[in-house]
Design an enzyme around this catalytic site. Sequence first.
Site, PDB file in Angstrom:
ATOM      1  NE  ARG A 172      -3.822   0.297   2.180  1.00  0.00           N
ATOM      2  CZ  ARG A 172      -4.593   0.770   3.166  1.00  0.00           C
ATOM      3  NH1 ARG A 172      -4.642   0.140   4.337  1.00  0.00           N
ATOM      4  NH2 ARG A 172      -5.314   1.858   2.983  1.00  0.00           N
ATOM      5  CB  CYS A 230      -1.790   3.569   9.725  1.00  0.00           C
ATOM      6  SG  CYS A 230      -3.145   4.162  10.767  1.00  0.00           S
TER       7      CYS A 230
END
Length: 275
Positions: A172, A230
Amino acid sequence: MNAIISASRLASDLTGPNPPVVLDIRWQLGGPNLRSSYEEAHIPGAVYVDLDTELAGPAGAAGRHPLPDPEVFAEAMRAAGVSGDRDVVVYDGGLGWAAARAWWLLSWTGHPSVRVLDGGLAAWSGPVESGRAAPAAGTFVPAPGKVSLLDADGAAALARTGLLLDARAAERYRGDVEPIDRVGGHIPGAVSAPTTGNVAESGRFLPAGELAERFASLGVDGSSEVGVYCGSGVSGAHEVLALAVAGIPAALYVGSWSEWSRDEGRPVATGPDPQ
Protein backbone atom coordinates in the site's frame (compact mmCIF):
# COMPACT_ATOMS: atom_id res chain seq x y z
CA MET A 1 5.03 2.92 33.42
CA ASN A 2 5.47 0.34 30.68
CA ALA A 3 2.91 0.72 27.90
CA ILE A 4 2.18 -3.01 27.75
CA ILE A 5 1.33 -5.68 30.31
CA SER A 6 1.65 -9.46 30.15
CA ALA A 7 -1.32 -11.77 30.64
CA SER A 8 0.26 -13.24 33.77
CA ARG A 9 0.77 -9.81 35.31
CA LEU A 10 -2.80 -8.79 34.49
CA ALA A 11 -4.12 -11.98 36.10
CA SER A 12 -2.16 -11.13 39.24
CA ASP A 13 -3.29 -7.49 39.27
CA LEU A 14 -6.94 -8.49 38.92
CA THR A 15 -6.73 -10.39 42.20
CA GLY A 16 -4.98 -7.54 44.02
CA PRO A 17 -6.42 -4.83 46.24
CA ASN A 18 -6.65 -2.25 43.44
CA PRO A 19 -7.54 -4.13 40.24
CA PRO A 20 -7.41 -2.19 36.99
CA VAL A 21 -10.36 -1.27 34.84
CA VAL A 22 -10.28 -3.60 31.83
CA LEU A 23 -11.63 -2.58 28.43
CA ASP A 24 -12.39 -5.00 25.59
CA ILE A 25 -11.76 -3.26 22.24
CA ARG A 26 -12.27 -6.15 19.84
CA TRP A 27 -12.86 -4.77 16.34
CA GLN A 28 -12.79 -5.72 12.68
CA LEU A 29 -12.17 -3.41 9.76
CA GLY A 30 -15.26 -2.85 7.66
CA GLY A 31 -17.43 -5.30 9.59
CA PRO A 32 -20.03 -5.13 12.37
CA ASN A 33 -18.80 -4.57 15.88
CA LEU A 34 -17.77 -7.57 17.96
CA ARG A 35 -19.99 -6.97 20.97
CA SER A 36 -21.53 -10.42 20.48
CA SER A 37 -18.08 -12.02 20.73
CA TYR A 38 -17.46 -10.03 23.90
CA GLU A 39 -20.75 -11.21 25.38
CA GLU A 40 -19.84 -14.82 24.65
CA ALA A 41 -16.54 -14.64 26.52
CA HIS A 42 -14.33 -11.91 27.91
CA ILE A 43 -11.80 -11.31 30.66
CA PRO A 44 -13.73 -11.07 33.95
CA GLY A 45 -14.96 -7.56 34.59
CA ALA A 46 -14.00 -6.24 31.16
CA VAL A 47 -16.31 -3.69 29.53
CA TYR A 48 -16.80 -3.59 25.77
CA VAL A 49 -15.94 -0.35 23.97
CA ASP A 50 -16.83 0.11 20.29
CA LEU A 51 -13.98 1.59 18.29
CA ASP A 52 -16.09 2.90 15.43
CA THR A 53 -18.61 4.83 17.53
CA GLU A 54 -16.81 5.58 20.82
CA LEU A 55 -13.12 5.83 19.86
CA ALA A 56 -13.71 7.64 16.57
CA GLY A 57 -16.00 10.21 15.06
CA PRO A 58 -18.08 9.72 11.91
CA ALA A 59 -16.09 9.06 8.75
CA GLY A 60 -15.74 12.03 6.43
CA ALA A 61 -13.29 14.61 5.20
CA ALA A 62 -11.11 14.08 8.28
CA GLY A 63 -10.70 10.38 7.49
CA ARG A 64 -12.35 7.06 8.30
CA HIS A 65 -11.57 7.19 12.03
CA PRO A 66 -11.17 10.84 13.05
CA LEU A 67 -10.94 11.88 16.66
CA PRO A 68 -14.18 11.22 18.55
CA ASP A 69 -16.38 13.94 19.93
CA PRO A 70 -14.84 14.66 23.36
CA GLU A 71 -18.13 14.22 25.19
CA VAL A 72 -18.94 10.95 23.45
CA PHE A 73 -15.52 9.62 24.39
CA ALA A 74 -15.78 10.92 27.95
CA GLU A 75 -19.21 9.36 28.48
CA ALA A 76 -18.03 6.02 27.08
CA MET A 77 -15.01 5.97 29.38
CA ARG A 78 -16.99 6.91 32.48
CA ALA A 79 -19.65 4.32 31.63
CA ALA A 80 -16.87 1.75 31.42
CA GLY A 81 -15.71 2.66 34.93
CA VAL A 82 -12.64 4.68 33.95
CA SER A 83 -11.33 7.17 36.48
CA GLY A 84 -8.11 9.13 36.46
CA ASP A 85 -6.82 7.54 39.66
CA ARG A 86 -7.28 3.90 38.63
CA ASP A 87 -5.13 1.86 36.24
CA VAL A 88 -6.63 0.84 32.90
CA VAL A 89 -5.76 -2.19 30.77
CA VAL A 90 -7.08 -2.48 27.21
CA TYR A 91 -7.10 -5.51 24.95
CA ASP A 92 -8.46 -6.74 21.63
CA GLY A 93 -8.55 -10.05 19.80
CA GLY A 94 -4.79 -10.21 19.41
CA LEU A 95 -3.79 -7.97 16.53
CA GLY A 96 -3.30 -5.07 18.91
CA TRP A 97 -4.42 -2.27 16.61
CA ALA A 98 -7.75 -1.52 18.28
CA ALA A 99 -6.34 -1.79 21.79
CA ALA A 100 -3.54 0.58 20.78
CA ARG A 101 -6.13 3.09 19.53
CA ALA A 102 -7.77 3.06 22.98
CA TRP A 103 -4.36 3.31 24.67
CA TRP A 104 -3.42 6.30 22.53
CA LEU A 105 -6.72 8.12 23.05
CA LEU A 106 -6.61 7.66 26.81
CA SER A 107 -2.98 8.81 26.86
CA TRP A 108 -3.74 11.79 24.65
CA THR A 109 -6.62 12.82 26.90
CA GLY A 110 -4.48 12.65 30.02
CA HIS A 111 -5.01 9.28 31.66
CA PRO A 112 -1.78 8.63 33.60
CA SER A 113 -1.80 4.82 33.66
CA VAL A 114 -3.06 2.82 30.71
CA ARG A 115 -1.49 -0.34 29.27
CA VAL A 116 -2.20 -2.74 26.43
CA LEU A 117 -2.45 -6.48 27.07
CA ASP A 118 0.46 -7.86 25.06
CA GLY A 119 -0.92 -10.44 22.62
CA GLY A 120 -4.53 -9.53 23.38
CA LEU A 121 -7.21 -12.00 24.35
CA ALA A 122 -5.32 -14.74 22.50
CA ALA A 123 -2.61 -14.51 25.16
CA TRP A 124 -5.07 -14.83 28.05
CA SER A 125 -5.25 -18.29 29.65
CA GLY A 126 -7.19 -17.30 32.75
CA PRO A 127 -10.93 -17.56 33.37
CA VAL A 128 -13.47 -15.78 31.18
CA GLU A 129 -17.06 -14.74 31.74
CA SER A 130 -20.06 -14.12 29.53
CA GLY A 131 -22.71 -11.41 29.42
CA ARG A 132 -22.09 -7.73 30.02
CA ALA A 133 -20.14 -6.24 32.90
CA ALA A 134 -21.87 -3.44 34.82
CA PRO A 135 -19.18 -1.40 36.59
CA ALA A 136 -19.76 1.60 38.79
CA ALA A 137 -19.48 4.81 36.78
CA GLY A 138 -16.03 6.33 36.58
CA THR A 139 -15.04 9.96 36.95
CA PHE A 140 -12.56 10.40 34.09
CA VAL A 141 -12.49 13.91 32.62
CA PRO A 142 -10.50 14.08 29.36
CA ALA A 143 -7.84 16.76 29.00
CA PRO A 144 -6.75 16.47 25.36
CA GLY A 145 -3.24 17.29 24.23
CA LYS A 146 -1.11 15.27 26.63
CA VAL A 147 0.76 13.48 23.81
CA SER A 148 1.70 14.72 20.34
CA LEU A 149 -0.88 14.86 17.56
CA LEU A 150 -0.30 15.69 13.90
CA ASP A 151 -2.63 17.15 11.32
CA ALA A 152 -2.06 16.85 7.55
CA ASP A 153 0.16 19.93 7.34
CA GLY A 154 2.16 18.80 10.35
CA ALA A 155 2.66 15.34 8.84
CA ALA A 156 3.83 16.86 5.56
CA ALA A 157 6.32 19.07 7.37
CA LEU A 158 7.60 16.28 9.59
CA ALA A 159 8.24 14.07 6.56
CA ARG A 160 10.78 16.69 5.49
CA THR A 161 12.21 17.91 8.79
CA GLY A 162 12.06 14.76 10.92
CA LEU A 163 10.96 11.18 10.37
CA LEU A 164 7.43 10.20 9.35
CA LEU A 165 6.76 6.44 9.44
CA ASP A 166 4.04 4.78 7.34
CA ALA A 167 2.64 1.83 9.33
CA ARG A 168 0.65 0.28 6.45
CA ALA A 169 1.63 -2.79 4.47
CA ALA A 170 4.53 -2.15 2.08
CA GLU A 171 2.40 -2.75 -1.02
CA ARG A 172 0.00 0.00 0.00
CA TYR A 173 2.92 2.33 0.74
CA ARG A 174 4.33 1.68 -2.73
CA GLY A 175 0.91 2.17 -4.32
CA ASP A 176 0.87 -1.32 -5.83
CA VAL A 177 -2.62 -1.83 -4.39
CA GLU A 178 -5.13 0.33 -2.57
CA PRO A 179 -8.18 -1.61 -1.40
CA ILE A 180 -9.85 1.19 0.54
CA ASP A 181 -8.83 4.73 -0.28
CA ARG A 182 -9.14 6.91 -3.38
CA VAL A 183 -5.55 6.54 -4.51
CA GLY A 184 -2.52 4.45 -3.57
CA GLY A 185 0.91 5.63 -2.51
CA HIS A 186 2.34 7.51 0.45
CA ILE A 187 3.02 10.96 1.84
CA PRO A 188 6.15 12.29 0.13
CA GLY A 189 9.15 11.81 2.38
CA ALA A 190 7.53 9.16 4.58
CA VAL A 191 9.41 5.93 5.32
CA SER A 192 7.75 2.51 5.04
CA ALA A 193 7.55 0.78 8.45
CA PRO A 194 4.78 -1.86 8.49
CA THR A 195 3.43 -2.74 11.92
CA THR A 196 4.06 -6.42 11.20
CA GLY A 197 7.74 -5.75 11.85
CA ASN A 198 7.04 -4.86 15.48
CA VAL A 199 5.65 -8.19 16.64
CA ALA A 200 6.59 -11.87 16.80
CA GLU A 201 4.50 -14.65 15.24
CA SER A 202 2.53 -14.81 18.48
CA GLY A 203 1.36 -11.24 17.97
CA ARG A 204 3.30 -10.07 21.02
CA PHE A 205 5.70 -7.18 20.77
CA LEU A 206 9.36 -7.82 20.17
CA PRO A 207 11.61 -7.01 23.15
CA ALA A 208 12.32 -3.32 23.64
CA GLY A 209 15.93 -3.66 22.48
CA GLU A 210 14.92 -5.34 19.23
CA LEU A 211 12.30 -2.70 18.59
CA ALA A 212 14.87 0.03 19.19
CA GLU A 213 17.19 -1.65 16.68
CA ARG A 214 14.38 -1.89 14.14
CA PHE A 215 13.50 1.77 14.43
CA ALA A 216 17.18 2.77 14.34
CA SER A 217 17.47 0.94 11.02
CA LEU A 218 14.59 3.08 9.74
CA GLY A 219 16.31 6.30 10.74
CA VAL A 220 15.21 6.88 14.33
CA ASP A 221 18.44 8.16 15.85
CA GLY A 222 17.19 10.51 18.57
CA SER A 223 18.13 13.63 16.66
CA SER A 224 14.72 14.47 15.20
CA GLU A 225 11.01 14.19 15.91
CA VAL A 226 9.16 11.03 14.92
CA GLY A 227 5.61 10.77 13.61
CA VAL A 228 3.42 7.90 12.41
CA TYR A 229 0.45 7.50 10.11
CA CYS A 230 -1.41 4.55 8.62
CA GLY A 231 -4.72 4.12 6.79
CA SER A 232 -7.04 5.72 9.32
CA GLY A 233 -5.21 6.20 12.62
CA VAL A 234 -5.68 2.67 14.03
CA SER A 235 -2.63 0.61 13.05
CA GLY A 236 -0.62 3.83 13.35
CA ALA A 237 -1.47 3.89 17.04
CA HIS A 238 0.00 0.39 17.26
CA GLU A 239 3.26 1.72 15.79
CA VAL A 240 3.27 4.60 18.27
CA LEU A 241 2.82 1.97 20.99
CA ALA A 242 5.75 -0.07 19.65
CA LEU A 243 7.88 3.08 19.66
CA ALA A 244 6.82 3.74 23.26
CA VAL A 245 7.87 0.20 24.24
CA ALA A 246 11.27 1.04 22.73
CA GLY A 247 11.39 4.27 24.73
CA ILE A 248 10.80 6.55 21.74
CA PRO A 249 8.08 9.24 21.85
CA ALA A 250 6.16 9.73 18.61
CA ALA A 251 3.26 11.78 17.30
CA LEU A 252 0.24 10.25 15.56
CA TYR A 253 -1.40 11.64 12.44
CA VAL A 254 -4.94 10.44 13.18
CA GLY A 255 -6.45 11.38 9.81
CA SER A 256 -3.71 9.37 8.09
CA TRP A 257 -3.96 8.24 4.48
CA SER A 258 -7.76 8.19 4.53
CA GLU A 259 -7.73 11.96 5.09
CA TRP A 260 -4.64 12.77 3.02
CA SER A 261 -5.77 10.88 -0.07
CA ARG A 262 -9.24 12.48 -0.08
CA ASP A 263 -7.67 15.87 -0.73
CA GLU A 264 -6.76 15.99 -4.42
CA GLY A 265 -4.49 18.93 -3.67
CA ARG A 266 -2.15 16.80 -1.56
CA PRO A 267 0.87 15.30 -3.34
CA VAL A 268 1.19 11.51 -3.57
CA ALA A 269 4.42 9.54 -3.90
CA THR A 270 4.61 5.98 -5.18
CA GLY A 271 7.26 3.29 -5.29
CA PRO A 272 9.58 1.93 -2.58
CA ASP A 273 11.47 5.17 -1.87
CA PRO A 274 10.32 8.06 0.37
CA GLN A 275 10.89 10.70 -2.41
